[in-house]
Motif scaffolding. Structure first.
Motif, PDB file in Angstrom:
ATOM      1  N   MET A   1       6.610 -10.972  22.700  1.00 15.72           N
ATOM      2  CA  MET A   1       6.746 -11.626  24.005  1.00 15.72           C
ATOM      3  C   MET A   1       8.146 -11.385  24.559  1.00 15.72           C
ATOM      4  O   MET A   1       9.141 -11.649  23.888  1.00 15.72           O
ATOM      5  N   LYS A   2       8.233 -10.839  25.759  1.00 15.23           N
ATOM      6  CA  LYS A   2       9.518 -10.613  26.400  1.00 15.23           C
ATOM      7  C   LYS A   2      10.132 -11.950  26.809  1.00 15.23           C
ATOM      8  O   LYS A   2       9.434 -12.962  26.973  1.00 15.23           O
ATOM      9  N   ILE A   3      11.472 -11.943  27.019  1.00 14.16           N
ATOM     10  CA  ILE A   3      12.164 -13.201  27.278  1.00 14.16           C
ATOM     11  C   ILE A   3      11.682 -13.851  28.579  1.00 14.16           C
ATOM     12  O   ILE A   3      11.579 -15.083  28.659  1.00 14.16           O
ATOM     13  N   HIS A   4      11.382 -13.060  29.592  1.00 10.14           N
ATOM     14  CA  HIS A   4      10.916 -13.650  30.854  1.00 10.14           C
ATOM     15  C   HIS A   4       9.592 -14.380  30.647  1.00 10.14           C
ATOM     16  O   HIS A   4       9.403 -15.504  31.148  1.00 10.14           O
ATOM     17  N   ASP A  57      19.098 -19.049  22.777  1.00 13.94           N
ATOM     18  CA  ASP A  57      19.035 -19.274  21.328  1.00 13.94           C
ATOM     19  C   ASP A  57      17.607 -19.585  20.879  1.00 13.94           C
ATOM     20  O   ASP A  57      17.197 -19.193  19.780  1.00 13.94           O
ATOM     21  N   PHE A  58      16.858 -20.290  21.715  1.00 15.48           N
ATOM     22  CA  PHE A  58      15.471 -20.601  21.352  1.00 15.48           C
ATOM     23  C   PHE A  58      14.608 -19.336  21.345  1.00 15.48           C
ATOM     24  O   PHE A  58      13.696 -19.208  20.531  1.00 15.48           O
ATOM     25  N   TYR A  59      14.920 -18.410  22.241  1.00 20.71           N
ATOM     26  CA  TYR A  59      14.187 -17.147  22.240  1.00 20.71           C
ATOM     27  C   TYR A  59      14.450 -16.371  20.955  1.00 20.71           C
ATOM     28  O   TYR A  59      13.529 -15.762  20.373  1.00 20.71           O
ATOM     29  N   GLU A  60      15.710 -16.395  20.499  1.00 21.53           N
ATOM     30  CA  GLU A  60      16.030 -15.722  19.237  1.00 21.53           C
ATOM     31  C   GLU A  60      15.290 -16.376  18.080  1.00 21.53           C
ATOM     32  O   GLU A  60      14.804 -15.690  17.170  1.00 21.53           O
ATOM     33  N   LYS A  61      15.185 -17.704  18.080  1.00 19.07           N
ATOM     34  CA  LYS A  61      14.426 -18.401  17.039  1.00 19.07           C
ATOM     35  C   LYS A  61      12.960 -17.974  17.072  1.00 19.07           C
ATOM     36  O   LYS A  61      12.334 -17.770  16.025  1.00 19.07           O
ATOM     37  N   TYR A  62      12.427 -17.846  18.273  1.00 20.38           N
ATOM     38  CA  TYR A  62      11.029 -17.430  18.421  1.00 20.38           C
ATOM     39  C   TYR A  62      10.828 -16.024  17.861  1.00 20.38           C
ATOM     40  O   TYR A  62       9.855 -15.752  17.140  1.00 20.38           O
ATOM     41  N   ARG A  63      11.755 -15.137  18.169  1.00 20.75           N
ATOM     42  CA  ARG A  63      11.648 -13.762  17.674  1.00 20.75           C
ATOM     43  C   ARG A  63      11.765 -13.709  16.157  1.00 20.75           C
ATOM     44  O   ARG A  63      11.211 -12.802  15.510  1.00 20.75           O
ATOM     45  N   GLY A  65      10.537 -15.920  14.193  1.00 17.13           N
ATOM     46  CA  GLY A  65       9.348 -16.463  13.571  1.00 17.13           C
ATOM     47  C   GLY A  65       9.088 -17.942  13.759  1.00 17.13           C
ATOM     48  O   GLY A  65       8.075 -18.464  13.274  1.00 17.13           O
ATOM     49  N   THR A  66       9.972 -18.660  14.468  1.00 18.10           N
ATOM     50  CA  THR A  66       9.741 -20.084  14.715  1.00 18.10           C
ATOM     51  C   THR A  66       8.540 -20.260  15.641  1.00 18.10           C
ATOM     52  O   THR A  66       8.429 -19.574  16.663  1.00 18.10           O
ATOM     53  N   ALA A  67       7.659 -21.175  15.301  1.00 16.72           N
ATOM     54  CA  ALA A  67       6.449 -21.399  16.093  1.00 16.72           C
ATOM     55  C   ALA A  67       6.802 -21.976  17.460  1.00 16.72           C
ATOM     56  O   ALA A  67       7.749 -22.758  17.597  1.00 16.72           O
TER      57      ALA A  67
END
Length: 313
Positions: A1-4, A57-63, A65-67
């Motif tokens: 998923m892209k950041i946008h 920072d939340f996007y990095e967490k998502y990348r 593996g954070t749900a």
């Protein structure tokens, strides 16, 4: 998923969770050195302060593996902790007579902030700019600051020279200078009651508190100059008599490395290290260790007691 796509998805989920009473919107905020952050701003009816939660920072967490549901939950928790239930009376800032006692200054890079400087009062200093902000004195907004813009000067009916006069007086009082060895920075993190207060009389009879480490000479040969709050402490080089104070403590002229907007590193000039090597060190540290928005400059400065000032090398 892209950041946008990520941002739009988080926006939709947060709006669904909070309902119609809270408006959730996307806002881009330009920070120091032109760094732009994207955040969710939460606007509540009849409340004039809208908290913003930045999403990078939340996007990095998502990348990593954070749900998504865990990210939404964490953002919701941050909002719940930061939200206010009623208006804040802004007279402490809008009324000049109330605001002027907490107007202070900081240093930022001039060229990297040219667009910002078009809208804020400032003055050039070396390759830097002295800019002004209001230091908020409210427990619910710990370490909060308000950058002063040209529109505030128009409202207050004052000019930049008045801000400079106030900030020159206020900053050393509200954000007292902090000087220590590099090794002592590490000790400070692990030992309680490490610092001593060394009160010295100035010529006008006022006490200024200099925070010093117990050790006289640092094993690394490097010393840190900041302020006691570690907030925009690089501006301590502007304080009256501080450079002379450091000269006496270090026993001679010294190099000044712009570690970040929050502190500078002082290196005594003992003829053992070249300006070229120090310049390379500053560039490498900025490129690999310091967040872009925290960077002050890639240049090294030098204090020479004979001319009583700083020059850029």
């Amino acid at each position: 998923m892209k950041i946008h796509t990520f941002i739009c998805h988080v926006l939709q989920k947060m709006q669904e969770e909070l309902g119609e009473d809270i408006k959730v919107s996307i806002q881009d905020v330009t920070k120091n050195n032109g760094v732009v952050f994207t955040g969710l701003t939460f606007t509540q009816k009849n409340v004039n302060i809208s908290p913003t939660v930045y999403l990078e920072d939340f996007y990095e967490k998502y990348r990593e593996g954070t749900a998504m549901e865990d990210i939404i939950k964490e953002i919701r928790e941050i909002y719940e902790k930061s939200k206010l239930d009623q208006d804040i009376d802004m007279e402490f800032f809008t009324e000049y007579e109330k605001a002027k006692g907490r107007i202070v200054y900081k240093l930022i890079h001039y060229d990297k902030n040219r667009e910002l400087l078009k809208n804020i009062p400032h003055r050039e200093y070396l390759d830097l700019a002295i800019v002004y902000y209001y230091l908020v004195d409210m427990k619910e907004f710990a370490n909060a600051t308000i950058l002063i813009h040209n529109k505030h000067l128009d409202y207050w009916k004052v000019d930049e020279s008045e801000l400079y006069r106030l900030a020159t007086e206020n900053t050393p009082k509200l954000l007292k200078m902090h000087f220590c060895g590099m090794m002592d920075v590490l000790k400070e993190l692990t030992e309680e009651d490490f610092w001593l207060e060394d009160k010295e009389k100035t010529e006008n009879g006022d006490n200024r508190v200099f925070m010093e480490a117990h050790s006289e000479k640092d094993a690394t040969g490097m010393y840190v100059l900041s302020n006691v709050s570690r907030l925009y402490g690089a501006s301590a080089i502007l304080y009256e008599d501080v450079l002379e104070y450091c000269y006496e403590r270090l026993g001679g002229n010294f190099f000044i490395l712009p570690s970040s907007v929050h502190e500078v590193i002082l290196v005594p000039d003992e003829g053992q290290i070249t300006r070229e090597k120090l310049s390379q060190m500053v560039r490498e540290v900025n490129a690999t260790q310091v967040d872009e928005q925290e960077q002050l400059s890639d240049f090294v400065y030098y204090y020479n007691a004979e001319n009583g000032g700083i020059v850029r090398l």
